[in-house]
Motif scaffolding. Structure first.
Motif, PDB file in Angstrom:
ATOM      1  N   LEU A  43       1.279   6.612  -0.807  1.00  0.00           N
ATOM      2  CA  LEU A  43       0.427   5.539  -1.302  1.00  0.00           C
ATOM      3  C   LEU A  43       0.947   5.053  -2.650  1.00  0.00           C
ATOM      4  O   LEU A  43       1.392   5.846  -3.486  1.00  0.00           O
ATOM      5  CB  LEU A  43      -1.016   6.026  -1.444  1.00  0.00           C
ATOM      6  CG  LEU A  43      -1.807   6.210  -0.151  1.00  0.00           C
ATOM      7  CD1 LEU A  43      -3.121   6.922  -0.438  1.00  0.00           C
ATOM      8  CD2 LEU A  43      -2.065   4.866   0.527  1.00  0.00           C
TER       9      LEU A  43
ATOM     10  N   ARG B 295      -3.114   2.326  -5.410  1.00  0.00           N
ATOM     11  CA  ARG B 295      -3.991   2.820  -4.352  1.00  0.00           C
ATOM     12  C   ARG B 295      -4.525   4.215  -4.680  1.00  0.00           C
ATOM     13  O   ARG B 295      -5.593   4.600  -4.208  1.00  0.00           O
ATOM     14  CB  ARG B 295      -3.252   2.846  -3.014  1.00  0.00           C
ATOM     15  CG  ARG B 295      -2.986   1.478  -2.407  1.00  0.00           C
ATOM     16  CD  ARG B 295      -4.277   0.725  -2.088  1.00  0.00           C
ATOM     17  NE  ARG B 295      -5.199   1.517  -1.295  1.00  0.00           N
ATOM     18  CZ  ARG B 295      -5.174   1.592   0.033  1.00  0.00           C
ATOM     19  NH1 ARG B 295      -4.278   0.906   0.714  1.00  0.00           N
ATOM     20  NH2 ARG B 295      -6.045   2.339   0.684  1.00  0.00           N
TER      21      ARG B 295
ATOM     22  N   GLU C 187      -6.137  -0.151  -9.884  1.00  0.00           N
ATOM     23  CA  GLU C 187      -5.261  -1.201 -10.394  1.00  0.00           C
ATOM     24  C   GLU C 187      -5.108  -1.154 -11.914  1.00  0.00           C
ATOM     25  O   GLU C 187      -4.007  -1.313 -12.440  1.00  0.00           O
ATOM     26  CB  GLU C 187      -5.785  -2.567  -9.961  1.00  0.00           C
ATOM     27  CG  GLU C 187      -5.670  -2.813  -8.469  1.00  0.00           C
ATOM     28  CD  GLU C 187      -6.225  -4.153  -8.051  1.00  0.00           C
ATOM     29  OE1 GLU C 187      -6.111  -5.115  -8.836  1.00  0.00           O
ATOM     30  OE2 GLU C 187      -6.776  -4.248  -6.940  1.00  0.00           O
TER      31      GLU C 187
ATOM     32  N   ASP D 255       0.814  -1.219   0.000  1.00  0.00           N
ATOM     33  CA  ASP D 255       0.000   0.000   0.000  1.00  0.00           C
ATOM     34  C   ASP D 255       0.849   1.272   0.000  1.00  0.00           C
ATOM     35  O   ASP D 255       0.372   2.337  -0.404  1.00  0.00           O
ATOM     36  CB  ASP D 255      -0.912   0.027   1.222  1.00  0.00           C
ATOM     37  CG  ASP D 255      -2.004  -1.027   1.156  1.00  0.00           C
ATOM     38  OD1 ASP D 255      -2.340  -1.453   0.031  1.00  0.00           O
ATOM     39  OD2 ASP D 255      -2.511  -1.431   2.211  1.00  0.00           O
TER      40      ASP D 255
END
Length: 301
Positions: free
Chosen positions: A104, A108, A112, A98
């Motif tokens: 991040l 995230r 995706e 993550d």
């Protein structure tokens, strides 16, 4: 070899800032259509990376007697390839991370599907940049072609991608030292080797020198990976910018799981000694690379 860690950190920072400026000029702006993919590409690249691979491109060219600035496009292309690999490496189907370097991860922030496309775009753009290096092509098109081929091989199925696949396959399995070294020689070492050799090839370094730099990069890649494994056990997650223990979470064999912290540290020192041995044919002009290997033993990120 003693290294003034503070002074050497400043040297690395200066080189990093130069690379960052070059990347800023070469990467397409965030409002380029379609904007989301270009925002994600810049997010993936400008996330606090150390820029060691592009630094090696510049350093290899300098050792060959060239002007490092003349290979800055190749250096930036190497960083794009490295950045793409990290975007894909962080995906849920891979390491499922993550955070990277305190931020991040790309999937995230952008999702995706966009993260997958971002990695694809960075890899593709890297070859656009290299093939469009008209000044280098005018000087020696065959050497530029050789460099593009070596980089492609280092990033492909017999290099970084192959190493990543072996790494995934090795999860939940016990592997030995030879297998672990082979894995990381591909996954980590191949791009270091291609980076250092690329700059030197474009500077027309002889075969003996290229072989020596290849050996250095091989041992450097192992030392770097071993210290990575150590930091994943013994590092400070606030400094690293990501939780420690991810290797254990993913049931991966590492140098620390095979040899313990003290054993891993000893292996890292041995790899650094071999880095220095590889540079025996060079004089003081290779001191930056010598110091870089030693510095690796003391890194915290």
């Amino acid at each position: 070899m003693l290294v003034d860690l503070h002074e050497f950190s400043q040297q690395i920072q200066q080189r990093k800032e130069y690379i960052d400026n070059c990347l800023e000029n070469l990467l397409k702006k965030e409002d380029t259509y379609p904007p989301v993919i270009h925002q994600a590409m810049r997010y993936a690249v400008f996330n606090g990376g150390k820029r060691l691979r592009p630094i090696m491109v510049l350093e290899g060219h300098r050792l060959a007697g060239g002007n490092p600035e003349s290979v800055s496009t190749i250096a930036c292309a190497m960083e794009m390839i490295h950045s793409y690999s990290l975007v894909h490496d962080d995906l849920p189907v891979m390491d499922d991370d993550d955070y990277r370097r305190g931020q991040l991860t790309c999937h995230r922030v952008f999702g995706e599907a966009t993260a997958i496309l971002t990695g694809d775009a960075l890899l593709t753009e890297a070859f656009v940049l290299m093939s469009g290096s008209t000044d280098l092509a005018a000087q020696n098109p065959l050497r530029l072609l050789q460099v593009i081929r070596e980089i492609a091989q280092a990033a492909g199925s017999e290099g970084m991608i192959g190493g990543q696949l072996i790494d995934l396959d090795a999860e939940n399995k016990a592997i030995n030292r030879e297998e672990l070294e082979g894995l990381h020689s591909l996954k980590t070492g191949a791009l270091f080797k291609a980076s250092l050799r690329a700059g030197a090839i474009l500077g027309e370094m002889d075969d003996q020198g290229l072989t020596a730099l290849g050996q250095y990069a091989h041992h450097f890649g192992l030392a770097f990976q071993i210290t990575d494994d150590i930091l994943d056990v013994d590092g400070d997650q606030f400094v690293l910018g990501k939780p420690v223990g991810s290797d254990a979470k993913n049931m991966k064999s590492t140098y620390t799981s095979l040899f313990g912290l003290d054993g891993a540290r000893q292996l890292a020192r041995q790899c650094v000694d071999r880095c220095h041995d590889s540079l025996a044919g060079f004089g003081t002009e290779a001191d930056f690379l010598r110091d870089l290997a030693t510095f690796t033993l003391h890194r915290t990120v």
